[in-house]
Design a protein around this motif. Structure first.
Motif, short mmCIF file in Angstrom:
data_model
loop_
_atom_site.label_atom_id
_atom_site.label_comp_id
_atom_site.label_asym_id
_atom_site.label_seq_id
_atom_site.Cartn_x
_atom_site.Cartn_y
_atom_site.Cartn_z
N GLU A 57 8.70 -3.98 -3.14
CA GLU A 57 8.74 -4.76 -4.37
C GLU A 57 7.79 -5.95 -4.34
OE1 GLU A 57 12.70 -5.86 -5.51
OE2 GLU A 57 13.42 -3.79 -5.37
N ASP A 58 7.55 -6.53 -3.16
CA ASP A 58 6.67 -7.70 -3.06
C ASP A 58 5.19 -7.32 -3.02
OD1 ASP A 58 6.49 -6.62 -0.53
OD2 ASP A 58 7.04 -8.46 0.53
N GLY A 59 4.87 -6.03 -3.15
CA GLY A 59 3.48 -5.58 -3.14
C GLY A 59 2.97 -5.16 -1.77
N SER A 60 3.74 -5.42 -0.73
CA SER A 60 3.33 -5.00 0.60
C SER A 60 3.50 -3.49 0.74
CB SER A 60 4.14 -5.73 1.67
OG SER A 60 5.51 -5.38 1.59
N THR A 61 2.88 -2.93 1.76
CA THR A 61 2.98 -1.50 2.04
C THR A 61 3.62 -1.31 3.40
OG1 THR A 61 1.04 -0.99 0.70
CG2 THR A 61 1.64 0.62 2.37
N THR A 62 4.50 -0.33 3.52
CA THR A 62 5.15 -0.02 4.80
C THR A 62 4.79 1.40 5.21
OG1 THR A 62 6.98 -1.54 4.35
CG2 THR A 62 7.37 0.17 5.98
N VAL A 112 -6.57 4.24 6.11
CA VAL A 112 -7.64 3.39 5.60
C VAL A 112 -7.20 2.78 4.28
CG1 VAL A 112 -10.04 3.31 4.85
CG2 VAL A 112 -9.37 4.81 6.73
N ASN A 113 -7.41 1.48 4.13
CA ASN A 113 -7.11 0.76 2.91
C ASN A 113 -8.39 0.71 2.07
OD1 ASN A 113 -6.03 -0.91 0.95
ND2 ASN A 113 -6.39 -2.75 2.14
N TYR A 114 -8.64 1.77 1.31
CA TYR A 114 -9.88 1.89 0.54
C TYR A 114 -10.00 0.81 -0.54
CZ TYR A 114 -10.59 6.36 2.82
OH TYR A 114 -10.77 7.34 3.75
N ASP A 115 -8.88 0.34 -1.07
CA ASP A 115 -8.92 -0.67 -2.13
C ASP A 115 -9.11 -2.08 -1.59
OD1 ASP A 115 -8.47 1.33 -3.98
OD2 ASP A 115 -6.30 1.07 -3.94
N SER A 116 -8.99 -2.26 -0.28
CA SER A 116 -9.09 -3.58 0.36
C SER A 116 -8.15 -4.60 -0.27
CB SER A 116 -10.53 -4.10 0.32
OG SER A 116 -11.36 -3.25 1.07
N ASN A 117 -6.98 -4.14 -0.67
CA ASN A 117 -5.99 -5.03 -1.29
C ASN A 117 -4.88 -5.44 -0.33
OD1 ASN A 117 -4.79 -2.54 -1.10
ND2 ASN A 117 -3.94 -2.55 -3.16
N LEU A 118 -4.95 -5.00 0.93
CA LEU A 118 -3.93 -5.34 1.91
C LEU A 118 -4.54 -6.21 3.01
CD1 LEU A 118 -2.23 -1.84 2.26
CD2 LEU A 118 -1.44 -3.78 0.90
N ILE A 136 2.47 -4.12 5.96
CA ILE A 136 1.18 -4.76 5.71
C ILE A 136 1.29 -5.51 4.39
CG2 ILE A 136 -1.30 -4.39 5.50
CD1 ILE A 136 -0.68 -1.49 6.62
N PRO A 137 1.17 -6.85 4.44
CA PRO A 137 1.30 -7.62 3.19
C PRO A 137 0.07 -7.46 2.30
CG PRO A 137 0.78 -9.08 5.01
CD PRO A 137 0.97 -7.71 5.60
N ARG A 138 0.29 -7.68 1.04
CA ARG A 138 -0.80 -7.64 0.06
C ARG A 138 -1.63 -8.92 0.20
NH1 ARG A 138 -1.31 -4.30 -3.78
NH2 ARG A 138 -2.44 -4.67 -5.68
N LYS A 139 -2.94 -8.80 0.01
CA LYS A 139 -3.81 -9.97 0.06
C LYS A 139 -3.49 -10.89 -1.11
CE LYS A 139 -7.95 -8.14 2.29
NZ LYS A 139 -9.36 -7.76 2.09
N GLU A 140 -3.62 -12.17 -0.84
CA GLU A 140 -3.46 -13.14 -1.92
C GLU A 140 -4.62 -12.96 -2.88
OE1 GLU A 140 -0.94 -15.29 -2.47
OE2 GLU A 140 0.08 -14.46 -0.71
N THR A 141 -4.30 -12.85 -4.14
CA THR A 141 -5.38 -12.70 -5.12
C THR A 141 -5.97 -14.06 -5.41
OG1 THR A 141 -3.79 -12.86 -6.92
CG2 THR A 141 -4.39 -10.65 -6.18
N ALA A 142 -7.23 -14.09 -5.64
CA ALA A 142 -7.91 -15.34 -5.93
C ALA A 142 -7.44 -15.86 -7.27
CB ALA A 142 -9.42 -15.13 -5.93
N GLN A 143 -7.09 -17.15 -7.27
CA GLN A 143 -6.66 -17.79 -8.50
C GLN A 143 -7.89 -18.26 -9.27
OE1 GLN A 143 -3.48 -17.87 -9.50
NE2 GLN A 143 -2.96 -16.74 -7.65
#
Length: 150
Positions: A57-62, A112-118, A136-143
């Motif tokens: 739910e928090d956007g991370s991947t397991t 492989v994280n092809y989207d580079s979002n993790l 693996i947590p999701r990367k913080e998106t740039a504000q």
């Protein structure tokens, strides 16, 4: 020839005909079941170990791996940020244990994280009762930044 012998003989001919009749793909049932054993063995072990990937739910991947028979000392998790990849591997040794056939096979799985979002470098791992969980947590998106005009 007795009636029973005729039935048995007819049954054997029918079974033989069934096994010798080509399928739509040009192979018969017997070949499908037993003919290419090395390929069948490879297919049955290509998914080893069983792995599950899901988003939280928090956007991370397991990533979860069923690893019965292993200890956490047997496992290695390697992250290569430049390739955006995570590799889980184990080199199994069966010294003195000739009865193990299923558990403790060597393996290597790379994701492989092809989207580079993790954020692979912030990954955490937990091993409990033969289940390895790598989160693996999701990367913080740039504000967005608002620039004041002078």
């Amino acid at each position: 020839m007795s009636k029973l012998t005729k039935i048995a003989d007819g049954h054997h001919r029918a079974v033989a005909a069934m096994h010798n009749t080509p399928s739509l793909l040009g192979r018969n049932i017997f070949d499908e079941l037993f003919g290419d054993f090395p390929t069948l063995a490879r297919k049955s072990t290509s998914g080893y170990p069983v792995a599950d990937i899901f988003s939280n739910e928090d956007g991370s991947t397991t990533l979860e791996f069923a690893l019965a028979g292993f200890s956490k000392e047997d496992l290695t998790i390697e992250i290569q940020p430049e390739k955006s990849s995570l590799t889980v591997r184990a080199e199994a040794t069966t010294e003195g244990d000739t009865q193990r056939r299923i558990a403790r096979r060597s393996f290597q799985k790379t994701f492989v994280n092809y989207d580079s979002n993790l954020d692979l470098t912030a990954s955490t791992a937990d091993f409990h009762n033969g289940l390895l969980s790598v989160t693996i947590p999701r990367k913080e998106t740039a504000q967005p930044v608002i620039i004041e005009i002078n």
